[in-house]
Design a protein around this motif. Structure first.
Motif, PDB file in Angstrom:
ATOM      1  N   ALA A 150      32.884  45.112  34.046  1.00  0.00           N
ATOM      2  CA  ALA A 150      33.791  45.672  35.050  1.00  0.00           C
ATOM      3  C   ALA A 150      33.326  47.045  35.515  1.00  0.00           C
ATOM      4  N   ARG A 164      27.496  43.207  44.093  1.00  0.00           N
ATOM      5  CA  ARG A 164      28.844  42.818  43.681  1.00  0.00           C
ATOM      6  C   ARG A 164      29.237  41.466  44.255  1.00  0.00           C
ATOM      7  N   LYS A 197      29.733  38.941  40.992  1.00  0.00           N
ATOM      8  CA  LYS A 197      31.107  38.646  40.594  1.00  0.00           C
ATOM      9  C   LYS A 197      31.442  37.159  40.705  1.00  0.00           C
ATOM     10  N   GLU A 232      32.520  34.708  37.592  1.00  0.00           N
ATOM     11  CA  GLU A 232      33.772  33.955  37.589  1.00  0.00           C
ATOM     12  C   GLU A 232      33.551  32.452  37.470  1.00  0.00           C
ATOM     13  N   PRO A 275      35.000  36.518  31.716  1.00  0.00           N
ATOM     14  CA  PRO A 275      35.303  36.615  33.154  1.00  0.00           C
ATOM     15  C   PRO A 275      36.725  37.072  33.448  1.00  0.00           C
ATOM     16  N   SER A 300      37.002  40.439  35.505  1.00  0.00           N
ATOM     17  CA  SER A 300      37.494  40.319  36.876  1.00  0.00           C
ATOM     18  C   SER A 300      38.754  41.146  37.105  1.00  0.00           C
ATOM     19  N   GLU A 313      37.936  44.882  36.801  1.00  0.00           N
ATOM     20  CA  GLU A 313      37.181  45.364  37.964  1.00  0.00           C
ATOM     21  C   GLU A 313      38.085  45.522  39.180  1.00  0.00           C
ATOM     22  N   ASP A 314      39.008  44.592  39.366  1.00  0.00           N
ATOM     23  CA  ASP A 314      39.963  44.718  40.478  1.00  0.00           C
ATOM     24  C   ASP A 314      40.816  45.973  40.315  1.00  0.00           C
ATOM     25  N   SER A 359      44.622  42.836  31.300  1.00  0.00           N
ATOM     26  CA  SER A 359      43.542  41.853  31.222  1.00  0.00           C
ATOM     27  C   SER A 359      43.193  41.534  29.774  1.00  0.00           C
TER      28      SER A 359
END
Length: 314
Positions: free
Chosen positions: A113, A125, A129, A133, A180, A184, A187-188, A227
């Protein structure tokens, strides 16, 4: 320019709109709220139905097995002549898998991340990414055979005395599987931190790594913790990997080198037909399932609380 309502009063325009109440757009606007409500209602009814089914069958189990034995014993032998129903043996197996998985997934997921959010270019990216995923879409049974036929032989070569069925191999693979999810969502959350906060820290002389760890991560803490908790819930509920690679020997000891049995693996064992319908062994899967339901529910509620408690608004 055509103006059909030119010269009409407000009242006349309202009356004209009322006459259009049977138009396609108006009917669509009336139907959609009902369909959306029906979708939400089905979700609620399904959850209530699951809880009711578990509760009804759970009552039948505790008619035959004292709850003190179920929650107070560490021996689980439901299929032997001298039956024991101490669920903590299964809980310990589930706990071993979860701990090993989080040791693997949290560092790798957060590192991924940080790279995607703070170091990767926009092109990198957009490529990396989706590839990361895709890992979440691999069937868990494939991960299970990967753990048994690839990871376990490597670990046996490195660790003398490691059994073919053990907690270490499936724990590592479960950790790989949930990377993942952690990467994910984290990172968001990190990408949502405003750029001006990063620029301010860089302007004060901080390095990019210091900005990522000391500025961005604390600002995105709610999403990161959520997460991790969701990944932990996923590890607790994993079935096929631990069923294939973990074995079926429940024991109350924290030793990743030995065979184990988790709560989900036991449910699979009985559901395959090892116990007849209506037997105490059959009803035991509902007791284990109810405990698993409570664990995952508590974890998800905790994740929601953490998200609300540590949410940062910019």
């Amino acid at each position: 320019m055509n103006q059909p309502n030119k010269g009409l009063s407000i009242r006349e325009m309202i009356e004209a709109n009322k006459k259009k109440k049977y138009s396609t757009t108006n009917v669509f606007d009336k139907v959609m709220p009902f369909l959306l409500f029906l979708s939400a209602f089905v979700s609620v009814v399904t959850t209530v139905g699951i809880a009711f089914t578990l509760g009804f069958e759970l009552f039948k189990f505790f008619e035959r097995v004292p709850i003190a034995e179920f929650l107070g014993s560490t021996e689980w032998y439901p299929l032997s002549a001298d039956q024991r129903f101490g669920v903590w043996a299964l809980v310990m197996g589930t706990l071993q898998i979860t701990v090993i998985a989080m040791i693997v997934a949290v560092p790798l997921g957060l590192a991924s991340a940080i790279y995607l959010s703070e170091y990767a270019s926009e092109r990198a990216r957009t490529i990396l990414k989706p590839i990361l995923e895709v890992l979440a879409g691999v069937p868990t049974i494939v991960f299970g055979f990967f753990a048994l036929s690839f990871v376990t032989p490597i670990l046996q070569a490195l660790i003398p005395g490691l059994q073919i069925y053990n907690a270490l191999s499936p724990g590592i693979v479960v950790g790989i599987m949930i990377i993942p999810m952690i990467a994910s969502i984290s990172e968001d959350s990190m990408s949502a931190v405003p750029k001006k906060i990063r620029d301010g820290a860089l302007g004060l002389g901080a390095t990019r790594l210091e900005v990522a760890i000391k500025v961005v991560m604390p600002a995105a803490l709610s999403g990161i913790i959520a997460s991790i908790v969701l990944g932990m819930s996923r590890a607790i509920g994993e079935t096929m990997i631990v069923t294939i690679a973990g074995g079926s020997q429940p024991n109350f000891e924290f030793n990743p080198l030995n065979a184990i049995q988790t709560m989900t693996a036991y449910i699979v064992q009985i559901a395959k037909g090892d116990a007849g319908y209506g037997t105490i062994e059959y009803y035991s899967i509902y007791a284990v399932g109810a405990l698993l339901f409570v664990f995952t529910l508590v974890m998800n509620l905790f994740a929601n609380w953490v998200t609300r408690r540590f949410r940062e608004e910019y």
